[in-house]
Write a protein that holds these residues in place. Structure first.
Motif, PDB file in Angstrom:
ATOM      1  N   LEU A 142      -8.502 -62.205  10.180  1.00  0.00           N
ATOM      2  CA  LEU A 142      -8.594 -61.494  11.448  1.00  0.00           C
ATOM      3  C   LEU A 142      -7.232 -61.041  11.953  1.00  0.00           C
ATOM      4  N   ARG A 143      -6.209 -61.521  11.308  1.00  0.00           N
ATOM      5  CA  ARG A 143      -4.887 -61.265  11.845  1.00  0.00           C
ATOM      6  C   ARG A 143      -4.042 -60.592  10.788  1.00  0.00           C
ATOM      7  N   PRO A 144      -4.099 -59.285  10.722  1.00  0.00           N
ATOM      8  CA  PRO A 144      -3.355 -58.590   9.676  1.00  0.00           C
ATOM      9  C   PRO A 144      -1.858 -58.767   9.847  1.00  0.00           C
ATOM     10  N   PHE A 199      -7.667 -56.431  20.551  1.00  0.00           N
ATOM     11  CA  PHE A 199      -8.052 -56.112  19.183  1.00  0.00           C
ATOM     12  C   PHE A 199      -8.780 -57.280  18.529  1.00  0.00           C
ATOM     13  N   ILE A 200      -8.202 -58.448  18.605  1.00  0.00           N
ATOM     14  CA  ILE A 200      -8.835 -59.608  17.982  1.00  0.00           C
ATOM     15  C   ILE A 200     -10.208 -59.850  18.602  1.00  0.00           C
ATOM     16  N   GLY A 201     -10.262 -59.727  19.906  1.00  0.00           N
ATOM     17  CA  GLY A 201     -11.540 -59.931  20.580  1.00  0.00           C
ATOM     18  C   GLY A 201     -12.598 -58.969  20.077  1.00  0.00           C
ATOM     19  N   VAL A 202     -12.222 -57.733  19.956  1.00  0.00           N
ATOM     20  CA  VAL A 202     -13.177 -56.735  19.472  1.00  0.00           C
ATOM     21  C   VAL A 202     -13.542 -57.017  18.023  1.00  0.00           C
ATOM     22  N   ALA A 203     -12.543 -57.389  17.239  1.00  0.00           N
ATOM     23  CA  ALA A 203     -12.815 -57.675  15.831  1.00  0.00           C
ATOM     24  C   ALA A 203     -13.791 -58.836  15.694  1.00  0.00           C
ATOM     25  N   VAL A 230     -13.580 -66.713  13.842  1.00  0.00           N
ATOM     26  CA  VAL A 230     -14.460 -65.664  14.362  1.00  0.00           C
ATOM     27  C   VAL A 230     -15.116 -66.096  15.664  1.00  0.00           C
ATOM     28  N   ASP A 231     -15.347 -67.376  15.773  1.00  0.00           N
ATOM     29  CA  ASP A 231     -16.095 -67.821  16.943  1.00  0.00           C
ATOM     30  C   ASP A 231     -15.191 -68.485  17.985  1.00  0.00           C
ATOM     31  N   ASP A 232     -13.915 -68.258  17.881  1.00  0.00           N
ATOM     32  CA  ASP A 232     -13.019 -68.811  18.897  1.00  0.00           C
ATOM     33  C   ASP A 232     -13.301 -68.166  20.250  1.00  0.00           C
ATOM     34  N   PRO A 233     -13.319 -68.953  21.270  1.00  0.00           N
ATOM     35  CA  PRO A 233     -13.421 -68.351  22.609  1.00  0.00           C
ATOM     36  C   PRO A 233     -12.170 -67.533  22.906  1.00  0.00           C
ATOM     37  N   ILE A 234     -12.339 -66.606  23.770  1.00  0.00           N
ATOM     38  CA  ILE A 234     -11.260 -65.639  24.004  1.00  0.00           C
ATOM     39  C   ILE A 234      -9.991 -66.315  24.500  1.00  0.00           C
TER      40      ILE A 234
END
Lengths: 328, 328
Positions: A272-274, B291-295, A125-129
DNA sequence: GCTGTACCGAAAATTTCCTTCACGTCTCGG
DNA sequence: CCGAGACGTGAAGGAAATTTTCGGTACAGC
């Protein structure tokens, strides 16, 4: 140790600097110093004067940073003069600072690239972009490799033959797979085949009833157990059409009614990755392979059709936009 | 008196690179490209003049060789002038030739250390199906790598922020890009955002009129000049909405009305391999990143929403046998 | 204390890079 | 068919970098 470096550098190496006109290949005499720069610094340190040691140390400590500096900047940073920087460069085996700087940039790039393979971790969740991008790209690359490795060429070839000879093609997919179905449909239409994508289960079934022996039905489902997709495929199968399944679960229910089964790879999914993400990548690769295969077999008609559709689209683009693009 | 030690410490701390803050280059707008140079050349090639293309081609073909050349040498090699070389460097995102040369050296070092990427052959009409699969997979992997390397993190981050805070999101795309638009829409809907995809240009415009300051409009077009997509984006832009463009031609007309530009990579296309293929792969990666960024940013609401949609779908899968699917 | 050697940096000399400007070429509209 | 305008291009001049030269300083030995 007098002006050893001075004379040795000038006389020993080539008389003219490395800037000979041709980039064809290395002369092979003296590869300046690819990556073993830190070692060279240590080796030569004893024969350096104090100022030169400071320069060498700075260079070894932060290649990337120093590569961004001019000779004046590096001299200032190390509290020395430009002349000293050049002298150090010579001692390290380069014709001048310019070339040392180039080597430094290369070293920095190498170090940078060596840092990347830390992408095995899951996306948090907290990974940088930037990490997100790297991980996603890596995962999808992996998915592609897996898919390509796992594809059954015999099945694929058979499916291609069926498609190329089909009178009519129906493609079923719902949800994320529905988009893949549409993608395949668009592609096949472009080369002159008759294809339809169905996302509506009812319409899919009612259309499937029309299929006959020379027709092909394609079902796309990652889970292999999507009833909405299996049902029309079953109908098509029983009507005598050739049926193809693109699924991540070749042992799933969908395979009962499939003449040819194309397996897509299944990547791990996380919160986070469906699953839709990597399955889509995998499905699209399979679809592309089908398309190219069909295009090859029907090249006589496919090639002009592709050109024609390209031409037709050209008019939908505003011809040119100049003026606003000049950023400065 | 030795001033050696004193100055060394002081200078080391204070020394800031700050490579010549020239008025020529805008600060902070364009971070120089690290390694995605070949991709960038392809991306920008269409907007180059003939001479500049020659320079770009030479650079892409032999980074190591060109890194050894001065601006004059490269101009001579390509049969152009120094001014053209500098112009090309600028277009590729560097302040001048000097920095391009540095990047080139880095690229060369990376190539050297890395493996030699071959398999560059095009897909031919008579390729066996196994080769097609291998080449396609490789090309798409390459496309992914190029896209990831060429993505501007600042732009991406800004786009993510805008999306996460949006009241409403409109997404425009026609043709192959339309599917990507739908894909993004589906994803955003899954995490509770309000998103709509528009493939119909008229409806897109009429909807765009409704957009306001807190809204976001996203245009997806590979060519960057698809009028049907630009028009609604322009309307949204003028209405005060935040606009995002996902395009392979960042210098194209679409960028006029885009607050944030996300560049997709452009792979070479051949007769059998239309541009839609690799552009789609690239676009999808960008969409996934968004998408991941927004999530991530909306994790509190996104996570439960994702689980919920997963749960809801579970009932659509037949657990075991074929059976008859329940018609609602 | 004096002299010679090694070392260092400031400034000149030179190469390299960048900017400006004018000329050819192409396109578009009449 | 021709002219006006825009665009692409290279040549020359100017700016910035790099390299060289040269004079000054510190230390060691006598």
């Amino acid at each position: 140790m007098k002006e050893i470096f001075g004379t040795a550098g000038a006389a020993g190496a080539a008389g003219t600097p490395g800037t000979s006109g041709k980039p064809g290949g290395l002369p092979g005499v003296t590869p300046p110093a690819p990556a073993a720069l830190a070692a060279k610094v240590r080796t030569l340190a004893p024969s350096m004067t104090r100022s030169m040691q400071r320069v060498a140390e700075a260079v070894a400590a932060d290649p990337a940073g120093c590569a961004a500096l001019t000779v004046t900047g590096l001299a200032e940073l190390t509290g020395t003069s430009e002349a000293t920087v050049v002298r150090t460069s010579r001692l390290l085996g380069y014709p001048g600072y310019r070339d040392l700087r180039l080597a430094l940039a290369g070293l920095a790039a190498q170090q940078q690239s060596g840092r990347s393979p830390a992408v095995t971790a899951d996306i948090a969740v907290d990974d940088p972009i930037a990490d997100v991008v790297a991980k996603l790209a890596y995962d999808e690359q992996q998915t592609l490799a897996d898919t390509a490795a796992g594809l059954d060429m015999a099945q694929l070839s058979a499916a291609v033959s069926a498609l190329a000879a089909a009178r009519r093609i129906d493609i079923y997919g719902v949800g994320a797979s529905g988009l893949v179905a549409q993608d395949l449909t668009q592609k096949l239409l472009r080369i002159g085949l008759i294809a339809h994508a169905h996302s509506d289960p009812h319409l899919a079934v009612t259309n499937a009833v029309q299929l006959r022996a020379k027709d092909v039905a394609v079902a796309i489902t990652h889970s292999g157990s999507t009833g909405d997709v299996i049902e029309p495929l079953r109908v098509a199968f029983e009507r005598g059409a050739t049926t193809v399944a693109i699924t991540g679960r070749p042992d799933g229910p969908v395979s009962q009614y499939a003449d040819h089964i194309l397996t897509t790879s299944t990547a791990r999914e996380s919160e986070l990755r469906p699953a839709a993400m990597s399955s889509r990548t995998s499905q699209l690769l399979v679809v592309d392979c089908l398309f190219i295969g069909v295009a090859q077999r029907t090249y006589e008609t496919a090639a002009p059709a592709l050109s024609a559709s390209y031409e037709a689209l050209a008019h939908r683009h505003t011809p040119r936009n100049s003026g606003t693009t000049s950023r400065r």
